[in-house]
Scaffold this active site. Structure first.
Site, mmCIF file in Angstrom:
data_model
loop_
_atom_site.group_PDB
_atom_site.id
_atom_site.type_symbol
_atom_site.label_atom_id
_atom_site.label_comp_id
_atom_site.label_asym_id
_atom_site.label_seq_id
_atom_site.Cartn_x
_atom_site.Cartn_y
_atom_site.Cartn_z
ATOM 1 N N TYR A 64 0.833 -1.212 0.000
ATOM 2 C CA TYR A 64 0.000 0.000 0.000
ATOM 3 C C TYR A 64 0.867 1.263 0.000
ATOM 4 O O TYR A 64 0.481 2.282 -0.573
ATOM 5 C CB TYR A 64 -0.976 -0.013 1.182
ATOM 6 C CG TYR A 64 -2.195 -0.874 0.886
ATOM 7 C CD1 TYR A 64 -3.275 -0.373 0.172
ATOM 8 C CD2 TYR A 64 -2.248 -2.203 1.276
ATOM 9 C CE1 TYR A 64 -4.375 -1.153 -0.130
ATOM 10 C CE2 TYR A 64 -3.345 -3.011 0.979
ATOM 11 C CZ TYR A 64 -4.399 -2.472 0.279
ATOM 12 O OH TYR A 64 -5.485 -3.253 -0.039
ATOM 13 N N ASN A 99 -12.429 5.125 -5.481
ATOM 14 C CA ASN A 99 -10.967 5.208 -5.512
ATOM 15 C C ASN A 99 -10.409 5.670 -4.172
ATOM 16 O O ASN A 99 -11.025 6.465 -3.461
ATOM 17 C CB ASN A 99 -10.512 6.154 -6.622
ATOM 18 C CG ASN A 99 -10.920 5.632 -7.988
ATOM 19 O OD1 ASN A 99 -11.278 4.458 -8.112
ATOM 20 N ND2 ASN A 99 -10.879 6.469 -8.997
ATOM 21 N N HIS A 116 -14.583 3.579 -0.468
ATOM 22 C CA HIS A 116 -13.623 2.536 -0.093
ATOM 23 C C HIS A 116 -12.449 3.091 0.705
ATOM 24 O O HIS A 116 -11.384 2.487 0.746
ATOM 25 C CB HIS A 116 -13.126 1.798 -1.354
ATOM 26 C CG HIS A 116 -14.203 0.978 -2.006
ATOM 27 N ND1 HIS A 116 -14.119 0.484 -3.296
ATOM 28 C CD2 HIS A 116 -15.406 0.552 -1.538
ATOM 29 C CE1 HIS A 116 -15.220 -0.197 -3.580
ATOM 30 N NE2 HIS A 116 -16.021 -0.165 -2.541
ATOM 31 N N CYS A 155 -1.750 2.842 21.516
ATOM 32 C CA CYS A 155 -1.737 1.468 22.031
ATOM 33 C C CYS A 155 -0.579 0.635 21.493
ATOM 34 O O CYS A 155 -0.505 -0.559 21.779
ATOM 35 C CB CYS A 155 -3.065 0.783 21.710
ATOM 36 S SG CYS A 155 -3.204 0.298 19.975
HETATM 37 P P1 OAD Z 1 -11.915 -2.136 -12.123
HETATM 38 O O1 OAD Z 1 -10.458 -2.346 -12.368
HETATM 39 O O2 OAD Z 1 -12.729 -3.300 -11.733
HETATM 40 O O3 OAD Z 1 -12.574 -1.495 -13.438
HETATM 41 C C1 OAD Z 1 -11.966 -0.416 -14.077
HETATM 42 C C2 OAD Z 1 -12.854 0.002 -15.240
HETATM 43 O O4 OAD Z 1 -12.278 1.159 -15.821
HETATM 44 C C3 OAD Z 1 -12.978 -1.045 -16.351
HETATM 45 O O5 OAD Z 1 -14.359 -1.194 -16.702
HETATM 46 C C4 OAD Z 1 -12.197 -0.431 -17.508
HETATM 47 O O6 OAD Z 1 -12.727 -0.782 -18.780
HETATM 48 C C5 OAD Z 1 -12.364 1.042 -17.229
HETATM 49 N N1 OAD Z 1 -11.318 1.921 -17.780
HETATM 50 C C6 OAD Z 1 -10.028 1.647 -18.065
HETATM 51 N N2 OAD Z 1 -9.417 2.728 -18.572
HETATM 52 C C7 OAD Z 1 -10.325 3.725 -18.607
HETATM 53 C C8 OAD Z 1 -10.310 5.087 -19.039
HETATM 54 N N3 OAD Z 1 -9.216 5.666 -19.521
HETATM 55 N N4 OAD Z 1 -11.464 5.806 -18.925
HETATM 56 C C9 OAD Z 1 -12.590 5.236 -18.422
HETATM 57 N N5 OAD Z 1 -12.655 3.968 -18.025
HETATM 58 C C10 OAD Z 1 -11.557 3.214 -18.097
HETATM 59 O O7 OAD Z 1 -12.024 -0.944 -11.053
HETATM 60 P P2 OAD Z 1 -13.267 -0.541 -10.113
HETATM 61 O O8 OAD Z 1 -14.555 -0.766 -10.816
HETATM 62 O O9 OAD Z 1 -12.977 0.801 -9.578
HETATM 63 O O10 OAD Z 1 -11.884 -2.064 -4.101
HETATM 64 O O11 OAD Z 1 -13.110 -1.619 -8.962
HETATM 65 C C11 OAD Z 1 -13.948 -1.551 -7.848
HETATM 66 C C12 OAD Z 1 -13.197 -1.933 -6.600
HETATM 67 O O12 OAD Z 1 -12.513 -3.180 -6.802
HETATM 68 C C13 OAD Z 1 -12.081 -0.982 -6.219
HETATM 69 O O13 OAD Z 1 -12.527 0.155 -5.514
HETATM 70 C C14 OAD Z 1 -11.213 -1.849 -5.352
HETATM 71 C C15 OAD Z 1 -11.208 -3.122 -6.162
HETATM 72 O O14 OAD Z 1 -10.976 -4.282 -5.430
HETATM 73 C C16 OAD Z 1 -11.281 -1.726 -2.942
HETATM 74 O O15 OAD Z 1 -10.167 -1.240 -2.904
HETATM 75 C C17 OAD Z 1 -12.108 -2.007 -1.755
#
Ligand code: OAD
Length: 249
Positions: A64, A99, A116, A155
Site C-alpha cells: 500500500y 478510488n 472505499h 496502544c
Molecule cells: P476495475 O479495475 O474493476 O474497473 C476499471 C474500469 O475502468 C474497467 O471497466 C475499464 O474498462 C475502465 N477503464 C479503463 N481505462 C479507462 C479510461 N481511460 N477511462 C474510463 N474507463 C476506463 O475498477 P473498479 O470498478 O474501480 O476495491 O473496482 C472496484 C473496486 O474493486 C475498487 O474500488 C477496489 C477493487 O478491489 C477496494 O479497494 C475495496
C-alpha cells in the site's frame, strides 16, 4: 438513443460515480483490466484482507505504501478536471468514488464521498485511532517489497492503510449518503468502473430504478438494459471534457 449533452446542463441533481478507470490516464493501474490490472498481478487474498495484514503486515503495508507513493507522484487528468468543472457549473453535484487516491480533491472537486476509504488516512489496526504521525518516507518500496508498518502512539498497535478491505464493511454514513444521492438524482455519470464490487455497484442501479438517466463512460461498451441508460465508449479523459464543453457551449 444518443445521449444529449444538454441533459447535463438541465439536471437539478447530478451524481458522478467513479472507479479506477477515471485515474487510469493519470498512470494509476486499474484492478481488473487485462494485462495492466492490479488483480492480474497480485492476489487480493494476500494483500487486501484483514487476515492478510494479520499474517504478514510488512508485505501488506509495503504494497500500500508503494501504491500511495505512486499516487502522490500522479497528477489529476482531464477527466478529474472536467468533473471539478461540472461541480462549478451545475446546481448540485454529488461525487462518489470507489478510488482511494486524492486526485478528485487535487483537481478541485470540493467534496468527495470515498466509499472505499483513502490511502491518506491510515489508522491503528488494533484500536482504530487515526494515525497522526508523519509517514516515514523511505525510497518507493518495490512492488511486492516489505515495509514494517509504524506503530500507534496510543496502544502501540500496528498502523494499517485507511482503505476498505474485502470482507470489511464500508463506512456506513458515506454509503448512506451515496445511496440517498443515487435515489434522489436526475442524472448519474458512471465513469471507469467495472461495476463488479458490491455494494458500490448498486449505486447506478438505484438511480435507474427511480427513473434517473444513467450514462456509462468506459472504453469497453457497457450493456444498457433500460431506455434511459447510455453507454459512451472511450477514455474518460477524452469523453468527459467533450461532454462538459458541449453541455455548456
Ligand atoms: P476495475 O479495475 O474493476 O474497473 C476499471 C474500469 O475502468 C474497467 O471497466 C475499464 O474498462 C475502465 N477503464 C479503463 N481505462 C479507462 C479510461 N481511460 N477511462 C474510463 N474507463 C476506463 O475498477 P473498479 O470498478 O474501480 O476495491 O473496482 C472496484 C473496486 O474493486 C475498487 O474500488 C477496489 C477493487 O478491489 C477496494 O479497494 C475495496
Amino acid at each position: 438513443m444518443e445521449f444529449d449533452p444538454q441533459y447535463l446542463a438541465q439536471a437539478p441533481h447530478l451524481v458522478v460515480f467513479t472507479g479506477a478507470g477515471v485515474s487510469a490516464e493519470s498512470g494509476i493501474p486499474t484492478f481488473r483490466d487485462a494485462l495492466s490490472g492490479l488483480w492480474e498481478h497480485f492476489d487480493p487474498a494476500q494483500l487486501a484482507t484483514p487476515q492478510a495484514f494479520r499474517a504478514n503486515p510488512a508485505l501488506v503495508w509495503g504494497w500500500y505504501e508503494w501504491r500511495r507513493r505512486k499516487m502522490l507522484q500522479a497528477q489529476p487528468n482531464p477527466a478529474h478536471l472536467a468533473i471539478a468543472e461540472l461541480a462549478r457549473r451545475v446546481p448540485r453535484l454529488t461525487l462518489i468514488t470507489q478510488n482511494v487516491d486524492d486526485l478528485h480533491e487535487r483537481a478541485g472537486s470540493p467534496s468527495v464521498l470515498h466509499l472505499h476509504g483513502s490511502l491518506h488516512t491510515p489508522q491503528c489496526f488494533a484500536c482504530n485511532r487515526p494515525f497522526k504521525g508523519k509517514l516515514p518516507c523511505p525510497d518507493l518500496p518495490e512492488q511486492g517489497g516489505s515495509l514494517e508498518p509504524p506503530r500507534c502512539s496510543g496502544c502501540n498497535g500496528k498502523i494499517r492503510p485507511g482503505v476498505v478491505w474485502f470482507g470489511e464493511s464500508l463506512p456506513q454514513a458515506i454509503l448512506k449518503a451515496a445511496f440517498q444521492a443515487a435515489d434522489d438524482c436526475d442524472l448519474l455519470l458512471s465513469v471507469g468502473t467495472s461495476g463488479l464490487v458490491q455494494p458500490a455497484a448498486q449505486i447506478p442501479q438505484r438511480a435507474l430504478q427511480q427513473g434517473a438517466r444513467v450514462v456509462h463512460i468506459n472504453p469497453q461498451p457497457q450493456e444498457c438494459r433500460a431506455p434511459q441508460e447510455y453507454s459512451l465508449t472511450g477514455p474518460a479523459g477524452q469523453l468527459l471534457p467533450q461532454l462538459v464543453q458541449r453541455a455548456f457551449a
